[in-house]
Each structure stands twice: as C-alpha cells, then as structure tokens.
Design a protein around this motif. Structure first.
Motif, PDB file in Angstrom:
ATOM      1  N   TYR A 224       0.836  -1.203   0.000  1.00  0.00           N
ATOM      2  CA  TYR A 224       0.000   0.000   0.000  1.00  0.00           C
ATOM      3  C   TYR A 224       0.872   1.255   0.000  1.00  0.00           C
ATOM      4  O   TYR A 224       0.610   2.204  -0.745  1.00  0.00           O
ATOM      5  CB  TYR A 224      -0.907  -0.026   1.226  1.00  0.00           C
ATOM      6  CG  TYR A 224      -1.806   1.181   1.376  1.00  0.00           C
ATOM      7  CD1 TYR A 224      -2.769   1.488   0.414  1.00  0.00           C
ATOM      8  CD2 TYR A 224      -1.703   2.020   2.495  1.00  0.00           C
ATOM      9  CE1 TYR A 224      -3.605   2.590   0.558  1.00  0.00           C
ATOM     10  CE2 TYR A 224      -2.533   3.117   2.646  1.00  0.00           C
ATOM     11  CZ  TYR A 224      -3.483   3.407   1.675  1.00  0.00           C
ATOM     12  OH  TYR A 224      -4.300   4.492   1.821  1.00  0.00           O
ATOM     13  N   CYS A 225       1.914   1.250   0.790  1.00  0.00           N
ATOM     14  CA  CYS A 225       2.813   2.412   0.854  1.00  0.00           C
ATOM     15  C   CYS A 225       3.574   2.611  -0.457  1.00  0.00           C
ATOM     16  O   CYS A 225       3.884   3.740  -0.835  1.00  0.00           O
ATOM     17  CB  CYS A 225       3.803   2.261   2.007  1.00  0.00           C
ATOM     18  SG  CYS A 225       3.028   2.332   3.644  1.00  0.00           S
ATOM     19  N   LEU A 226       3.876   1.515  -1.140  1.00  0.00           N
ATOM     20  CA  LEU A 226       4.590   1.602  -2.418  1.00  0.00           C
ATOM     21  C   LEU A 226       3.647   1.880  -3.586  1.00  0.00           C
ATOM     22  O   LEU A 226       4.098   1.973  -4.725  1.00  0.00           O
ATOM     23  CB  LEU A 226       5.356   0.294  -2.683  1.00  0.00           C
ATOM     24  CG  LEU A 226       6.478  -0.067  -1.698  1.00  0.00           C
ATOM     25  CD1 LEU A 226       7.056  -1.432  -2.042  1.00  0.00           C
ATOM     26  CD2 LEU A 226       7.574   0.991  -1.700  1.00  0.00           C
ATOM     27  N   ALA A 227       2.349   2.007  -3.310  1.00  0.00           N
ATOM     28  CA  ALA A 227       1.320   2.256  -4.331  1.00  0.00           C
ATOM     29  C   ALA A 227       1.190   1.097  -5.309  1.00  0.00           C
ATOM     30  O   ALA A 227       0.709   1.274  -6.427  1.00  0.00           O
ATOM     31  CB  ALA A 227       1.580   3.559  -5.088  1.00  0.00           C
ATOM     32  N   ILE A 228       1.608  -0.109  -4.875  1.00  0.00           N
ATOM     33  CA  ILE A 228       1.342  -1.300  -5.678  1.00  0.00           C
ATOM     34  C   ILE A 228      -0.147  -1.612  -5.604  1.00  0.00           C
ATOM     35  O   ILE A 228      -0.753  -2.052  -6.576  1.00  0.00           O
ATOM     36  CB  ILE A 228       2.188  -2.495  -5.193  1.00  0.00           C
ATOM     37  CG1 ILE A 228       3.687  -2.199  -5.380  1.00  0.00           C
ATOM     38  CG2 ILE A 228       1.808  -3.780  -5.935  1.00  0.00           C
ATOM     39  CD1 ILE A 228       4.606  -3.229  -4.750  1.00  0.00           C
ATOM     40  N   THR A 229      -0.735  -1.358  -4.435  1.00  0.00           N
ATOM     41  CA  THR A 229      -2.185  -1.494  -4.271  1.00  0.00           C
ATOM     42  C   THR A 229      -2.741  -0.181  -3.720  1.00  0.00           C
ATOM     43  O   THR A 229      -1.984   0.672  -3.231  1.00  0.00           O
ATOM     44  CB  THR A 229      -2.557  -2.627  -3.296  1.00  0.00           C
ATOM     45  OG1 THR A 229      -2.266  -2.206  -1.949  1.00  0.00           O
ATOM     46  CG2 THR A 229      -1.790  -3.900  -3.607  1.00  0.00           C
ATOM     47  N   ASP A 230      -4.048  -0.030  -3.783  1.00  0.00           N
ATOM     48  CA  ASP A 230      -4.714   1.142  -3.213  1.00  0.00           C
ATOM     49  C   ASP A 230      -5.618   0.748  -2.052  1.00  0.00           C
ATOM     50  O   ASP A 230      -6.570   1.455  -1.739  1.00  0.00           O
ATOM     51  CB  ASP A 230      -5.528   1.864  -4.287  1.00  0.00           C
ATOM     52  CG  ASP A 230      -4.656   2.749  -5.170  1.00  0.00           C
ATOM     53  OD1 ASP A 230      -3.744   3.394  -4.638  1.00  0.00           O
ATOM     54  OD2 ASP A 230      -4.888   2.768  -6.392  1.00  0.00           O
ATOM     55  N   VAL A 231      -5.323  -0.381  -1.443  1.00  0.00           N
ATOM     56  CA  VAL A 231      -6.136  -0.873  -0.329  1.00  0.00           C
ATOM     57  C   VAL A 231      -5.338  -0.734   0.964  1.00  0.00           C
ATOM     58  O   VAL A 231      -4.226  -1.252   1.077  1.00  0.00           O
ATOM     59  CB  VAL A 231      -6.523  -2.352  -0.552  1.00  0.00           C
ATOM     60  CG1 VAL A 231      -7.247  -2.898   0.656  1.00  0.00           C
ATOM     61  CG2 VAL A 231      -7.391  -2.481  -1.800  1.00  0.00           C
ATOM     62  N   ASP A 232      -5.923  -0.035   1.910  1.00  0.00           N
ATOM     63  CA  ASP A 232      -5.267   0.169   3.208  1.00  0.00           C
ATOM     64  C   ASP A 232      -5.584  -1.018   4.118  1.00  0.00           C
ATOM     65  O   ASP A 232      -6.724  -1.158   4.583  1.00  0.00           O
ATOM     66  CB  ASP A 232      -5.769   1.472   3.840  1.00  0.00           C
ATOM     67  CG  ASP A 232      -5.087   1.768   5.165  1.00  0.00           C
ATOM     68  OD1 ASP A 232      -4.274   0.941   5.624  1.00  0.00           O
ATOM     69  OD2 ASP A 232      -5.376   2.838   5.744  1.00  0.00           O
ATOM     70  N   PRO A 233      -4.605  -1.887   4.401  1.00  0.00           N
ATOM     71  CA  PRO A 233      -4.888  -3.071   5.214  1.00  0.00           C
ATOM     72  C   PRO A 233      -5.179  -2.742   6.676  1.00  0.00           C
ATOM     73  O   PRO A 233      -5.801  -3.543   7.383  1.00  0.00           O
ATOM     74  CB  PRO A 233      -3.607  -3.900   5.087  1.00  0.00           C
ATOM     75  CG  PRO A 233      -2.542  -2.916   4.769  1.00  0.00           C
ATOM     76  CD  PRO A 233      -3.194  -1.828   3.978  1.00  0.00           C
ATOM     77  N   ILE A 234      -4.755  -1.570   7.133  1.00  0.00           N
ATOM     78  CA  ILE A 234      -5.052  -1.162   8.505  1.00  0.00           C
ATOM     79  C   ILE A 234      -6.530  -0.791   8.615  1.00  0.00           C
ATOM     80  O   ILE A 234      -7.246  -1.220   9.530  1.00  0.00           O
ATOM     81  CB  ILE A 234      -4.171   0.031   8.932  1.00  0.00           C
ATOM     82  CG1 ILE A 234      -2.682  -0.316   8.803  1.00  0.00           C
ATOM     83  CG2 ILE A 234      -4.508   0.464  10.360  1.00  0.00           C
ATOM     84  CD1 ILE A 234      -2.221  -1.475   9.678  1.00  0.00           C
ATOM     85  N   GLU A 235      -7.015  -0.012   7.647  1.00  0.00           N
ATOM     86  CA  GLU A 235      -8.420   0.397   7.629  1.00  0.00           C
ATOM     87  C   GLU A 235      -9.341  -0.825   7.584  1.00  0.00           C
ATOM     88  O   GLU A 235     -10.391  -0.861   8.230  1.00  0.00           O
ATOM     89  CB  GLU A 235      -8.686   1.284   6.412  1.00  0.00           C
ATOM     90  CG  GLU A 235     -10.141   1.696   6.232  1.00  0.00           C
ATOM     91  CD  GLU A 235     -10.409   2.371   4.900  1.00  0.00           C
ATOM     92  OE1 GLU A 235     -11.539   2.870   4.728  1.00  0.00           O
ATOM     93  OE2 GLU A 235      -9.516   2.395   4.036  1.00  0.00           O
ATOM     94  N   LEU A 236      -8.939  -1.846   6.821  1.00  0.00           N
ATOM     95  CA  LEU A 236      -9.801  -3.010   6.616  1.00  0.00           C
ATOM     96  C   LEU A 236      -9.441  -4.191   7.513  1.00  0.00           C
ATOM     97  O   LEU A 236     -10.037  -5.258   7.391  1.00  0.00           O
ATOM     98  CB  LEU A 236      -9.726  -3.453   5.149  1.00  0.00           C
ATOM     99  CG  LEU A 236     -10.256  -2.445   4.120  1.00  0.00           C
ATOM    100  CD1 LEU A 236     -10.080  -2.976   2.715  1.00  0.00           C
ATOM    101  CD2 LEU A 236     -11.716  -2.139   4.372  1.00  0.00           C
ATOM    102  N   ASP A 237      -8.465  -4.025   8.388  1.00  0.00           N
ATOM    103  CA  ASP A 237      -8.054  -5.097   9.306  1.00  0.00           C
ATOM    104  C   ASP A 237      -7.675  -6.367   8.526  1.00  0.00           C
ATOM    105  O   ASP A 237      -8.167  -7.461   8.791  1.00  0.00           O
ATOM    106  CB  ASP A 237      -9.182  -5.413  10.301  1.00  0.00           C
ATOM    107  CG  ASP A 237      -8.688  -6.315  11.444  1.00  0.00           C
ATOM    108  OD1 ASP A 237      -7.471  -6.311  11.714  1.00  0.00           O
ATOM    109  OD2 ASP A 237      -9.527  -7.019  12.041  1.00  0.00           O
ATOM    110  N   LEU A 238      -6.789  -6.199   7.551  1.00  0.00           N
ATOM    111  CA  LEU A 238      -6.330  -7.318   6.729  1.00  0.00           C
ATOM    112  C   LEU A 238      -5.039  -7.885   7.278  1.00  0.00           C
ATOM    113  O   LEU A 238      -4.096  -7.144   7.574  1.00  0.00           O
ATOM    114  CB  LEU A 238      -6.105  -6.857   5.277  1.00  0.00           C
ATOM    115  CG  LEU A 238      -7.313  -6.270   4.559  1.00  0.00           C
ATOM    116  CD1 LEU A 238      -6.922  -5.783   3.163  1.00  0.00           C
ATOM    117  CD2 LEU A 238      -8.430  -7.292   4.465  1.00  0.00           C
ATOM    118  N   TYR A 239      -4.984  -9.194   7.402  1.00  0.00           N
ATOM    119  CA  TYR A 239      -3.802  -9.852   7.963  1.00  0.00           C
ATOM    120  C   TYR A 239      -2.739 -10.052   6.895  1.00  0.00           C
ATOM    121  O   TYR A 239      -3.002 -10.610   5.835  1.00  0.00           O
ATOM    122  CB  TYR A 239      -4.178 -11.213   8.549  1.00  0.00           C
ATOM    123  CG  TYR A 239      -5.069 -11.142   9.759  1.00  0.00           C
ATOM    124  CD1 TYR A 239      -4.997 -10.056  10.631  1.00  0.00           C
ATOM    125  CD2 TYR A 239      -5.994 -12.140  10.032  1.00  0.00           C
ATOM    126  CE1 TYR A 239      -5.813  -9.986  11.744  1.00  0.00           C
ATOM    127  CE2 TYR A 239      -6.809 -12.076  11.145  1.00  0.00           C
ATOM    128  CZ  TYR A 239      -6.716 -10.997  11.990  1.00  0.00           C
ATOM    129  OH  TYR A 239      -7.517 -10.925  13.096  1.00  0.00           O
TER     130      TYR A 239
END
Length: 986
Positions: free
Chosen positions: A316-331
């Motif tokens: 997410y930080c490298l802009a490879i994805t646009d999904v924030d795993p913290i916001e969505l609680d992704l492991y």
C-alpha cells in the motif's frame, strides 16, 4: 540403458505421463533413465521429482527433430548442460530455424546421433546410437571398429499396443491427415517401449558393450537441482543489503504520503512485514512490482493492484495497491508468512490497450544483451473430450454429420438407444485414452517470469504469435522450482476509466483526478447510485445480481461494497449466508442471533464469515492458533495446500487449544463445521477491497460524467451487457445517440456535447479498410458533399456503399434512403475505373444532378430491420416491431402498486442467468427493459422454464406475480412467451 524416453510432453507423439513413464521404468527395475522429449523440456522438473521419489536416477535431455526426423539427442551432464541445450533449442524455436545434421560444440552436454551408414568424425562428447533392430547392419558398417563410441538407443514412447495406436492417432492429428495415409516415417516403432535389463541383454546378444556404454553415459550425467531456493531476480541494486535498505526507505516515504504521520500500529506493521519479506527472500519481488507501477504512473497508465498482496501495508505504501490493510483489518499472514511455501501474489491489472507496453518494458528492463532473464509463462492446452471426438472423427474420415452425432451421444452412452458402429466404438475408446493429454503450449493469462540466472537454466523458450518469449512449463512447475510469477493482467474496466478521462478532457475541457478514492467514498451522488443499484457500466458491480444485491442492502458505504463483492460469490449465496447477511444488515435486531463468539470476532460482518480472512480470524482468536498456522488451515481447506499432514497437525492443534482454553466442545465442533463448510468457496477481503476501489472510480465517472463514461464503455467493448444496452443507458442519461454519420463519425464512437455518433466499428459488414479509406480522405480533403462526391473520392465497392446508405450515413444530404440507394446503383454502374485520392471522378465531366424517380417511403420498421442487420441492435425502439400492437401491460415503475398481484408486462430481453436448484432442475433469472426503458427483473422457476422457456433475444409477454424482498421488486413468472415480430412480407 534407456537414453531416449518420451513423455506426453513430446506433444502429439508421446503417450505416457511423467508419472506413468517412471512407474513403467520401476516395473522393469531400472535404476536410471533419460527423459528426452521432442523439442521440449516441459516435463523435466516433474520428471526429476517423480524419479527421485521412486529411487531412479534422472537424466534429462532433448530430442532435437525436424518434424519427425531425429537429428540428434542432447543429454545434460549437469545444470550447465541443461542451460546449453535450452539455449540452443530456444534459438531455433524462436527463429523458426531447422536443426542441422550436426550438433554445435557443447561443453557440458553429450550428443547422440541416430545410426547412419555414413561415417563422420565424432567429437569427444559425441556418440552414435544403435537401435536393436539395426544390430544386423552394424558388423558391415564403418562404425563397427569404434565400439567405445557406440551406445544403445532404445526409444520409449508408449507402454502398450493401445498406447501405440493412440500414438498413431496423435501423429495423424498432428499431420492433419487420415490415419490410413499416415506415412511410416511420421510414427514411431511398435518396439519403442521399456525393456528390463535381461530382455535388453537378450536383444543385444553379442553387443553387450552397447548396454555398458549406455549405463556409463547415464552415470556421467548428474543434474542436481535445489527446488526450495527462490530463483527470481535478486540484487536489483547490486546486493541484498542495498535492496532491503531501498525497500525500507521507499516504504517509509510512501507511508508519509499515504498517512501523513505514522502511529504505533502502522509502524509496528511495517517493521513486521519488512522483516518477513526479507526472511522469505521476497525483497526483489516487491521492488520489481514497485518498478512496474512506477513506470505505469510515469506513462499515466491506470492500474489496479489486487490479489492477496492487498493485505500488505508495504504494498500500500509503495502504491502497488490502493487498499489500506489497517483500515480493513487485513492480515499480512494471508499474503506471506513463514509457514507458507507458495509464492506471494500481486495481480496488476492494466487497460488492455496498455498491457503490451508494460510487458515490453519488463522485457527491455530485466533482460540482458546476450542473456535472457524474462519470459511469459506458458500453460498446457489439453485434449478435451468433445474436441478429441471431433479430431478422431476427422482422422477416420467420417463426415461432419457422423462426427456431430458422436459428440451428441458421447455423454449419453448406455442411457440412449444409440449404438455406434465399429469406427464409433474405436473413437470412443481412444478418446478416453487421449483425453486430458497435453495438446500444445499456450500462454498464461498474464504470468511473467524474471529469473536471476538466465531463464534458459530452467526452460527453453518459444515465440508464439504474441511476440514475447514464452516458457515451456506452466505456473505449477514454476512455483515448484521457486520461480514466482509476476501477474500482468488486462481488464476492460481500466480501459473504461482511461478512455472516459480522455473523452471528458476533449468534450468538456476538464481534467479529472481519478485517484481521489477517499473523497469518492463520501460522494453523495455515488452513494445514491449504489443504494439504487444504478451501476450499469461500472466495473464489477453492474451485473443484475450485483445491482439487486446493492439495492436490497441499500449499500452506500465502502465496507458495504467490499462485503457485497464477497457475499455474492456462488458458495456464499448458495449456502444461505448471503440472505442471512442482508437480513442482519437491514435489521439490527437480527444480529443478536449471531453466535456470541463469532459476533465478537467479526462484528463488521455481524458474526458471518464473508472473507477468507475470517477463517484466519476465527482460528486465531477462537482457537489460539498463530496467524501463520491459521493460514495453513485456510489454504488446506480450500484445497491449495500440498501437505495434508500439515493440515491435520493444525486441525489437531485447533481442537487441543480450544480444550485448553475451556471452550465448550459442542461450540468448538460447530465453529469447526462453519470453517470447514466456508473455507472452500471464500473470497479474499483484499481482493474485494481492490475491486471496490475500481468500482468507486467507475461510479464517480458514471455519476458525474455519465455520457463520456458510457461512450468509453462502448469503445472498450467490455462489460456484462451487449453494446445495445450501454447505448440505452446513454439515452436514459440524456444523450442524443446517432447512427454512424459519414462526416461526423470516427472509427470508434465519439461524443460532441450531448450528441453521440456511433463509430464505423459497429457496422458488422463494413470492412475496416473501407473505414480507414473514408476517414483518411475526409481528414485530407474535408467533409463529403454528398454521395457523388464520396464515390468520386473513395475507391469503394457498391456493396460497401449500400451498407453505408442503409444505416443512414448520408442522411445529411436530405435525400431519403431509397433515393440514395437508387442513386448509388446508377453512379456505380457508370463508374468505369477506380479512382483513389482526392481526384473527382465526375469533375469537369458535365455530370448533371441525378433525379431519382418517385419512390415509396421507408417503413419505420424496415429501418429497425436494417439496424438489426448492420449494427446487430436497433437504435429505434424495438417495441415497434411487435406484430400485435394492441397487447399492453403495466410499466416497470408501476410494479410497486401491484405487490402480491398477478400482472402482465411487455419486456425486451436484456440477459438471462441459468442456474440449477438443489435438485438439479434448471431455473432462470431474467432481466428485461420495458417500453419506457426501465428495468424488469424476473424469476423463472423450473416448471415455468419447462413450459415457456426463454428463446433468445426478443420482446416477451411476461405474466406473473409481483414480489418484493428488501424493497426490491421483481416478477415471479408464470408464463413468458416471445411475441411475434412484424414481417415486411405480411
């Protein structure tokens, strides 16, 4: 002893799978053998695995042939030898070059030539192979005195008479010839099979040195391969330390751009992920993906990073994805963990227009001048049952009608009165033998391999029509040997977005920043579109089922859209959990029915497992498994784990932990059952979240720039619906949609203000060459003045002119279609010779204005028929075509007033979904539009489907009861008859 063995990766030649080949060798008590597939290394690594497992020494090589003619065999003495052979094979395959009679100089490979009477000097690493059937000629050959250079060449291509017959059939297929006309030179010898040591000694009586030399040669070849090591490109910047330091720096820079400042939670997550990425050797994997998206951003290419990689804050930080795993609680452990053997998974989606340039960039960047490190990943096309029946029918010379009968009755044998003749019986018999054998190599949907050592250390490469070097093995082999693919995929949704932005800039002179996803999530217009299911054209959320789900949920939040993307999956829907989720979503009181433990673990989804991550959550929080162990459980239950032992150990730990934690045994059993029944069909939350981001981008464009967006959808030829219904959506949003116009249309559809001119591309019978000519001439010399001017400037056939007239391209002249058709025939018959460029055919010729005779007016319905024929869809309401104009029905917007009552509607079929009930009966879900253009959703239960089935495109008289669920109205159909159309002859 066996130096020339073929598996079925000798495409359309060999008949043995790698497993069968090794099993046959083991039956003959052989301790070593060489796999030498014809111009192929596809089976090498599975062969090594299987041979070592069965205590057989594997030797690998390649049988170099021009067609069926064997030139020589190469055996790799070591890994360098395999590299030599692959590089040599690749050079010839990539450049379509025949193999010469003599092999090049190999430093680490052995060469074996087939027996010939002609003597020639052998190099130190070269031998002559003698087939047992050639032994009677050997004493009289000049080779007789060079016994130390002779080896036994006993090919292996099949294991039985049936397999030999299948081989002959495959050869006939490959040569596109009848079996009766298959030359002997195109097939192997019936004796090309395994023989035990004693049998071979008997066959080579008096020539035992051949067996000795062969055994000695096999012993020289020692190909050791460490499967576990990562083979991907590493040391991007020169060393592991520099790579990791760069990854860490770029991650923190990106974190500041994404978050502004880092709290303790985010800081800990970044540190943990970076440590695991480094430990697993995936630093370069992240950096290469980072490089690819940086290039895409530089070129202003739109992309979506999805897959389990969306669970990574580093991604997410490298802009490879646009999904924030913290916001969505992704492991993160769903993506990479220390227990996980399979490689990480980033799916980078690009517009179909941009993907090839991205692929070119990867090849140009990571290849070296004299060493290839990059190739596309292959996949194996296998013989499927129906295609085998068709091919075998051709081989036996059967007429098309008999072949189609064989296919029709293929899965009905024994349950019908059909009795095949002798050829039919043979075809059915051998179709079962050949079925699922690999037929040829194809290209994986988007996989690219980037290796640290040159790619030819692992595979030979071919050059398919796509124009990029392609491997000779598939993703399963690549994963097994530690080559992790990069997924560079294309999808039409991104093409919609890119084209829409260009059209908005051209038509409205506005520049839109499509990456403001955070703002889009709060946009009232987008929220309204979601709540009401007005999502036609928007990526991933436009299908009838998705529109219905969104409307039922009244979904207008990001997390609700993410959940909707998952619960609509077939498994969740079929299990009844989709309905339960909606019930709990719209009725907070019903959420109390959730099991307290599961509700506590998954409050966001009301205690219902919706995502793959929920399996990890429950296993971690309920049973105390580590996150890595929980992912082993998830993968094992979804059938992705290779180790059943690992899954069993985790299962035992699940129950033992619950017992230690004091969980009630009954509750533990219930939770385990829910995990077990859910894990196999679950969907990754990160995947859903990635799709949802793109959906928001599409919905923003649809909500604020609906006309440009729908034109973009049309021009990218992608979506759930036929082009006709995107044109319908344009009209419903206020566009003036015009048929192709000679002076206004382009090849693709364009928009000028609120007027949309359909492109010439939509005209079924108009040749692209004609479109190119008329557009080039218009660009060069200006608009056309009329039909005479057009024909004088463009070299075109009468047939093509008539197509343009019939669709209305000359309507700007003010003449009727009939007048123009008459005029075209008159002019084209007078035309003596084709004239190109801008020269006027009738200039200065005294050609007077034509006066057409009085012609009958064109019937509106005939206009629709012309549009249906040329465009394959009408631009005028198709309801005019209904023969019986007196029949009427309620409008779609009136359904609410007739809830629970039986009604009649007239609807134009948009799409139909076929599904089966629990009992296996067919039922349908239909989507129609009424005369006013509003949508009608219908349900057709099995008795109705049997009585009045839907019969394709057309207008239907629908009768049934109005039903409602969650304020969404539909028709439970009792009958659905297609209405008769007007016929010009009536």
């Amino acid at each position: 002893m066996h130096l020339n063995c073929h598996s079925y990766y000798s495409f359309k030649y060999g008949t043995l799978s790698v497993e069968e080949l090794v099993l046959e060798a083991k039956k003959q008590k052989l301790d070593a053998l060489a796999l030498t597939d014809i111009n192929s290394c596809s089976g090498v690594f599975p062969f090594i695995r299987e041979a070592q497992k069965n205590g057989i020494h594997p030797v690998i090589g390649i049988d170099f042939r021009n067609g069926s003619k064997q030139q020589f065999i190469g055996l790799a003495k070591n890994q360098e030898g395999f590299y030599e052979l692959n590089k040599y094979l690749s050079h010839h395959l990539m450049n379509k070059l025949p193999f010469p009679e003599r092999a090049p100089v190999f430093d680490h490979s052995v060469v074996i030539y087939p027996f010939t009477e002609t003597f020639f000097a052998l190099k130190e690493n070269e031998y002559l192979g003698i087939h047992p059937s050639q032994l009677n000629r050997l004493p009289y050959s000049p080779w007789a005195k060079y016994k130390e250079r002779l080896v036994l060449l006993q090919p292996v291509s099949f294991a039985s008479k049936t397999a030999f017959n299948a081989h002959r059939l495959l050869r006939a297929m490959d040569g596109n010839t009848l079996l009766s006309k298959l030359p002997l030179s195109e097939q192997g010898d019936p004796t090309d099979r395994f023989y035990g040591y004693a049998d071979m000694v008997g066959r080579c009586e008096g020539h035992s040195y051949l067996i000795y030399n062969s055994q000695k040669l096999l012993e020289q070849c020692q190909f050791s391969f460490y499967f576990q090591a990562v083979k991907n490109r590493r040391d991007i910047l020169g060393s592991d330390w520099e790579d990791f330091d760069y990854l860490r720096q770029e991650t923190y820079k990106g974190a500041l751009r994404r978050y502004g400042c880092l709290d303790e939670t985010k800081e800990k997550r970044i540190i943990k992920e970076l440590e695991i990425i480094q430990q697993k050797g995936f630093v370069s994997y992240f950096l290469i993906n980072y490089d690819i998206v940086n290039f895409a951003q530089h070129k202003n290419f739109f992309y979506v990073g999805r897959g389990s990689g969306a669970n990574s804050i580093v991604a997410y930080c490298l802009a490879i994805t646009d999904v924030d795993p913290i916001e969505l609680d992704l492991y993160f452990e769903r993506f990479i963990n220390l227990y996980r053997e399979n490689p990480p998974d980033f799916d980078l989606d690009f517009s179909w227009k941009d993907r090839d340039e991205i692929t070119h960039y990867i090849f140009d960047t990571y290849n070296q001048p004299k060493q290839d490190h990059v190739c596309l990943l292959a996949t194996f096309n296998t013989f499927q049952y129906n295609s085998v029946l068709r091919e075998l029918g051709k081989v036996f010379g059967l007429p098309k009608s008999e072949i189609e009968s064989l296919i029709y009755y293929g899965d009905k044998l024994g349950s019908s009165n059909y009795i095949p003749d002798q050829y039919g019986k043979l075809i059915y018999q051998y179709a079962k033998v050949i079925r699922n054998m690999p037929s040829h190599l194809s290209i994986h949907a988007g996989g690219i391999l980037i290796s640290h050592k040159p790619i030819h250390y692992y595979t030979a490469t071919e050059l398919p029509p796509k124009g990029f070097a392609t491997s000779q093995f598939d993703m399963h082999v690549a994963e097994d040997i530690g080559l992790h693919k990069f997924d560079i995929l294309s999808q039409r949704g991104l093409g919609h977005i890119k084209s829409a932005l260009e059209l908005i800039h051209t038509n409205q002179e506005k520049t839109v920043d499509i990456r403001q996803v955070a703002a889009f999530k709060k946009d009232p217009a987008i929220k309204a579109h979601l709540r009401e299911g007005r999502t036609i054209g928007a990526f991933y959320v436009e299908s009838p089922a998705m529109r219905m789900l969104l409307a039922k949920m009244k979904a207008d939040e990001y997390l609700e859209l993410v959940a909707a993307s998952s619960i609509i999956r077939p498994g969740v829907a079929r299990s009844g959990m989709m309905r339960e989720y909606i019930l709990r979503h719209v009725n907070p009181a019903r959420r109390e029915r959730a099991h307290p433990v599961l509700k506590d673990i998954m409050p966001e989804t009301y205690g219902i497992m919706v995502y793959q991550e929920d399996v990890i959550k429950v296993a971690h929080h309920f049973a105390g498994l580590t996150l890595s162990e929980a992912d082993v459980l998830r993968r094992g239950m979804s059938g992705k784990s290779r180790s059943k032992g690992a899954l069993q150990r985790v299962k035992e730990r699940f129950f033992s932990n619950c017992q230690e934690m004091g969980r009630d045994a009954t509750v533990t059993g219930e939770v385990w059952h829910q995990i077990e029944s859910f894990a196999g069909y679950s969907f990754a939350k990160g995947h859903s979240a990635s799709f949802a981001v793109e959906s928001y981008q599409s919905l923003y464009l649809k909500a604020h720039y609906p006309l440009e967006f729908m034109v973009a959808v049309i021009n990218n030829f992608g979506g759930f619906y036929h082009t006709e219904f995107y044109i319908h959506e344009l009209r419903m949003n206020g566009a003036d949609v015009q048929a192709p116009h000679l002076n206004e249309s382009d090849y693709f559809t364009n928009i000028k203000g609120k007027t949309v001119y359909l492109g010439f591309v939509h005209m079924k019978y108009l040749q692209q060459e004609t479109s190119n000519k008329l557009l080039a001439e218009r660009q060069k010399a200006g608009p056309y003045g009329g039909l005479t001017d057009f024909i004088s400037r463009v070299d075109i056939s009468l047939e093509q002119v008539l197509i343009l007239i019939r669709i209305g391209c000359f309507r700007f002249t003010g003449k009727s279609k009939q007048e123009s058709l008459w005029e075209a025939h008159f002019i084209m018959h007078r035309k003596k010779s084709p004239v190109g460029g801008s020269q006027r055919l009738f200039a200065n010729a005294g050609f007077r204005e034509l006066k057409a005779p009085v012609l009958e007016d064109l019937d509106l319905r005939q206009e629709i028929i012309d549009q249906l024929e040329i465009l394959e869809f009408p631009l005028i309401s198709p309801f005019h075509l209904v023969k019986d104009q007196k029949t009427s029905g309620i409008a779609a917007l009136e359904m609410k007033q007739f809830l629970g009552k039986r009604v009649q509607l007239i609807g134009y079929l948009v799409t139909v979904k076929y599904t089966r009930t629990v009992k296996g009966d067919v039922m349908n879900f239909g989507t129609f539009i009424d005369k006013d253009g509003h949508w009608i959703d219908t349900v057709h239960f099995p008795p109705v489907v049997k009585k009045t089935p839907l019969k394709g495109r057309g207008i239907y008289l629908i009768k049934g009861k109005v039903t409602e669920e969650f304020d969404f109205y539909s028709i439970e159909v009792s009958s659905c008859e297609r209405m008769a159309y007007w016929n010009a002859e009536d």
